[in-house]
Design a protein around this motif. Structure first.
Motif, PDB file in Angstrom:
ATOM      1  N   GLU A 127       1.140  -1.027  -0.287  1.00 14.73           N
ATOM      2  CA  GLU A 127      -0.252  -0.011  -0.097  1.00 14.73           C
ATOM      3  C   GLU A 127       0.646   1.293   0.029  1.00 14.73           C
ATOM      4  OE1 GLU A 127      -2.972  -0.407   3.239  1.00 14.73           O
ATOM      5  OE2 GLU A 127      -4.128  -1.719   2.481  1.00 14.73           O
ATOM      6  N   GLY A 128       0.421   2.433  -0.615  1.00 17.06           N
ATOM      7  CA  GLY A 128       1.425   3.519  -0.615  1.00 17.06           C
ATOM      8  C   GLY A 128       0.882   4.250   0.454  1.00 17.06           C
ATOM      9  N   PRO A 129       0.954   5.623  -0.047  1.00 19.17           N
ATOM     10  CA  PRO A 129       0.804   6.608   1.035  1.00 19.17           C
ATOM     11  C   PRO A 129      -0.504   6.838   1.691  1.00 19.17           C
ATOM     12  CG  PRO A 129       2.413   7.721  -0.206  1.00 19.17           C
ATOM     13  CD  PRO A 129       2.144   6.464  -0.397  1.00 19.17           C
ATOM     14  N   ASN A 130      -1.379   6.493   0.371  1.00 16.84           N
ATOM     15  CA  ASN A 130      -3.090   6.884   0.333  1.00 16.84           C
ATOM     16  C   ASN A 130      -3.307   6.127   0.726  1.00 16.84           C
ATOM     17  OD1 ASN A 130      -2.418   5.731  -2.181  1.00 16.84           O
ATOM     18  ND2 ASN A 130      -3.098   7.601  -3.415  1.00 16.84           N
ATOM     19  N   GLY A 131      -2.353   4.768   1.057  1.00 21.57           N
ATOM     20  CA  GLY A 131      -3.623   3.389   1.450  1.00 21.57           C
ATOM     21  C   GLY A 131      -4.099   2.523   0.000  1.00 21.57           C
ATOM     22  N   ARG A 132      -3.817   2.810  -1.198  1.00 20.43           N
ATOM     23  CA  ARG A 132      -3.905   2.665  -2.256  1.00 20.43           C
ATOM     24  C   ARG A 132      -3.044   1.563  -2.420  1.00 20.43           C
ATOM     25  NH1 ARG A 132      -6.854   6.757  -6.164  1.00 20.43           N
ATOM     26  NH2 ARG A 132      -8.646   7.422  -5.238  1.00 20.43           N
ATOM     27  N   THR A 133      -3.601  -0.093  -2.894  1.00 19.39           N
ATOM     28  CA  THR A 133      -2.455  -0.827  -3.330  1.00 19.39           C
ATOM     29  C   THR A 133      -1.900  -0.053  -4.689  1.00 19.39           C
ATOM     30  OG1 THR A 133      -3.817  -2.447  -2.977  1.00 19.39           O
ATOM     31  CG2 THR A 133      -2.119  -3.141  -4.212  1.00 19.39           C
ATOM     32  N   LEU A 134       0.282   0.343  -4.381  1.00 21.09           N
ATOM     33  CA  LEU A 134       0.392  -0.080  -5.724  1.00 21.09           C
ATOM     34  C   LEU A 134       0.761  -0.854  -6.806  1.00 21.09           C
ATOM     35  CD1 LEU A 134       4.034   1.438  -3.327  1.00 21.09           C
ATOM     36  CD2 LEU A 134       1.730   3.104  -4.554  1.00 21.09           C
ATOM     37  N   PRO A 135       0.497  -1.202  -7.786  1.00 20.99           N
ATOM     38  CA  PRO A 135       0.877  -1.325  -8.811  1.00 20.99           C
ATOM     39  C   PRO A 135       2.359  -1.524  -9.858  1.00 20.99           C
ATOM     40  CG  PRO A 135       0.288  -0.021 -10.039  1.00 20.99           C
ATOM     41  CD  PRO A 135       0.315   0.542  -8.885  1.00 20.99           C
ATOM     42  N   HIS A 136       3.236  -1.363  -8.903  1.00 20.76           N
ATOM     43  CA  HIS A 136       4.513  -1.311  -9.128  1.00 20.76           C
ATOM     44  C   HIS A 136       5.459  -0.638  -8.203  1.00 20.76           C
ATOM     45  CE1 HIS A 136       3.298  -1.971 -13.457  1.00 20.76           C
ATOM     46  NE2 HIS A 136       2.909  -1.133 -13.590  1.00 20.76           N
TER      47      HIS A 136
ATOM     48  N   CYS B 260       8.965  -3.524  -8.777  1.00 23.68           N
ATOM     49  CA  CYS B 260       8.511  -4.901  -8.311  1.00 23.68           C
ATOM     50  C   CYS B 260       7.626  -4.262  -9.942  1.00 23.68           C
ATOM     51  CB  CYS B 260       8.387  -5.441  -6.855  1.00 23.68           C
ATOM     52  SG  CYS B 260       9.114  -5.981  -6.512  1.00 23.68           S
ATOM     53  N   ARG B 261       7.728  -4.368 -11.118  1.00 25.65           N
ATOM     54  CA  ARG B 261       6.731  -5.053 -12.509  1.00 25.65           C
ATOM     55  C   ARG B 261       5.529  -5.238 -11.724  1.00 25.65           C
ATOM     56  NH1 ARG B 261       7.973  -0.083 -13.993  1.00 25.65           N
ATOM     57  NH2 ARG B 261      10.086   0.587 -14.446  1.00 25.65           N
ATOM     58  N   ASN B 262       4.648  -5.096 -12.236  1.00 19.77           N
ATOM     59  CA  ASN B 262       3.203  -5.862 -11.532  1.00 19.77           C
ATOM     60  C   ASN B 262       3.416  -6.160 -10.567  1.00 19.77           C
ATOM     61  OD1 ASN B 262       2.197  -5.572 -13.968  1.00 19.77           O
ATOM     62  ND2 ASN B 262       2.919  -6.368 -14.893  1.00 19.77           N
ATOM     63  N   GLY B 263       3.941  -6.374  -8.742  1.00 18.90           N
ATOM     64  CA  GLY B 263       4.507  -6.388  -8.024  1.00 18.90           C
ATOM     65  C   GLY B 263       4.966  -8.108  -8.085  1.00 18.90           C
ATOM     66  N   VAL B 264       5.740  -8.451  -8.796  1.00 19.58           N
ATOM     67  CA  VAL B 264       6.371 -10.008  -8.809  1.00 19.58           C
ATOM     68  C   VAL B 264       7.471  -9.825 -10.058  1.00 19.58           C
ATOM     69  CG1 VAL B 264       4.341 -11.349  -8.339  1.00 19.58           C
ATOM     70  CG2 VAL B 264       4.762 -10.428 -10.736  1.00 19.58           C
ATOM     71  N   MET B 265       7.641  -8.929 -11.057  1.00 21.69           N
ATOM     72  CA  MET B 265       9.046  -9.271 -11.371  1.00 21.69           C
ATOM     73  C   MET B 265      10.230  -7.532 -11.143  1.00 21.69           C
ATOM     74  SD  MET B 265      11.526 -10.352 -13.750  1.00 21.69           S
ATOM     75  CE  MET B 265       9.591 -10.880 -14.507  1.00 21.69           C
ATOM     76  N   PRO B 266      11.021  -8.147 -10.768  1.00 22.43           N
ATOM     77  CA  PRO B 266      12.417  -7.775 -10.390  1.00 22.43           C
ATOM     78  C   PRO B 266      12.910  -5.970 -10.683  1.00 22.43           C
ATOM     79  CG  PRO B 266      12.986  -9.508  -9.169  1.00 22.43           C
ATOM     80  CD  PRO B 266      11.596  -9.798 -10.277  1.00 22.43           C
ATOM     81  N   GLN B 267      13.695  -4.629 -10.617  1.00 28.59           N
ATOM     82  CA  GLN B 267      14.133  -4.627 -11.325  1.00 28.59           C
ATOM     83  C   GLN B 267      15.097  -3.560 -10.323  1.00 28.59           C
ATOM     84  OE1 GLN B 267      12.179  -2.822 -14.830  1.00 28.59           O
ATOM     85  NE2 GLN B 267      13.556  -1.344 -14.853  1.00 28.59           N
ATOM     86  N   LYS B 268      16.090  -3.160 -11.052  1.00 28.44           N
ATOM     87  CA  LYS B 268      16.813  -2.410 -10.135  1.00 28.44           C
ATOM     88  C   LYS B 268      15.877  -0.766 -10.208  1.00 28.44           C
ATOM     89  CE  LYS B 268      20.770  -5.013  -9.348  1.00 28.44           C
ATOM     90  NZ  LYS B 268      22.198  -5.461  -9.182  1.00 28.44           N
TER      91      LYS B 268
END
Length: 229
Positions: free
Chosen positions: A164-173, A188-196
């Motif tokens: 969750e972001g500062p506004n309480g909404r789920t962050l897509p990335h 984390c792209r789509n919450g699952v794909m890690p990237q630097k």
């Protein structure tokens, strides 16, 4: 061979004789075979067949349309034409799971028997019941419910669950702080794909706001650039 051809002709003729146009003009389904339909014109009818792998969409008698089975409710019209398979394509047209059982995130789009390999977005797998990509937990496909988590060369993996972001909404990335470097972070792209990721020169990552910020606003990183220089 001649006897078989005659028998087939007799069967087809019998089916045609049984069919009656519901309306004088339009496109109407066969009662038993989902990829078979009839074109009615002035009360006379002609039998037609969808391309192998597609079925007749009977929702609008004014439109002639064949579509993939996932988009059409065939009901009791369960019969289909004989398949015309090729390597990678169980039928000539449509979407099918990849021939490699381990490639859950890939599938084939078959067009006239030619397989075109496609990939699902990161974290999703191909669900061949709905002919779409889906999250493993939402998919009806049970041989791929567990997906291997991707890791970066430093061992980072995207955490499970939503962020969750500062506004309480789920962050897509969602983004996450680097453990040793204030300027760097992970995406984390789509919450699952890690990237630097890395902040611009003069800024550091603020894990409270999920954004790059001035060093003075991030406890522990106030002197990051002083130490760096």
């Amino acid at each position: 061979m001649f006897k078989c051809s005659v028998l087939l002709l007799v069967i087809v003729s019998a089916v045609l004789a049984q069919f009656k146009c519901p309306q004088r003009t339009g496109f109407f389904p066969d009662l038993a075979q989902c990829d078979l339909y009839y074109v009615c014109s002035q009360g006379a009818h002609e039998q037609k067949l969808c391309p192998d792998g597609l079925v007749f969409d009977d929702r609008d008698p004014n439109h002639e349309r064949c579509d993939i089975p996932a988009n059409v409710d065939c009901g009791d019209r369960t019969a289909l034409q004989e398949p015309k398979p090729t390597n990678g394509c169980p039928r000539a047209n449509g979407y099918y799971r990849h021939s490699d059982p381990a490639a859950c995130d890939k599938f084939f789009n078959c067009v006239d028997g030619e397989p075109n390999e496609l990939a699902c977005p990161p974290g999703l797998i191909y669900d061949d019941i709905d002919s779409t990509c889906a999250w493993p937990t939402d998919s009806k496909r049970k041989d791929c419910t567990k997906s291997k988590k991707d890791s970066l060369d430093d061992g980072f993996q995207c955490p499970d669950g939503d962020t969750e972001g500062p506004n309480g909404r789920t962050l897509p990335h969602p983004t996450f702080a680097h453990p040793d470097d204030c300027q760097k972070f992970y995406i984390c792209r789509n919450g699952v794909m890690p990237q630097k990721g890395s902040c611009s020169e003069g800024f550091v990552y603020n894990e409270d706001t999920f954004a790059c910020d001035k060093p003075a606003n991030v406890p522990g990183c106030e002197d990051y650039y002083k130490k760096k220089n």
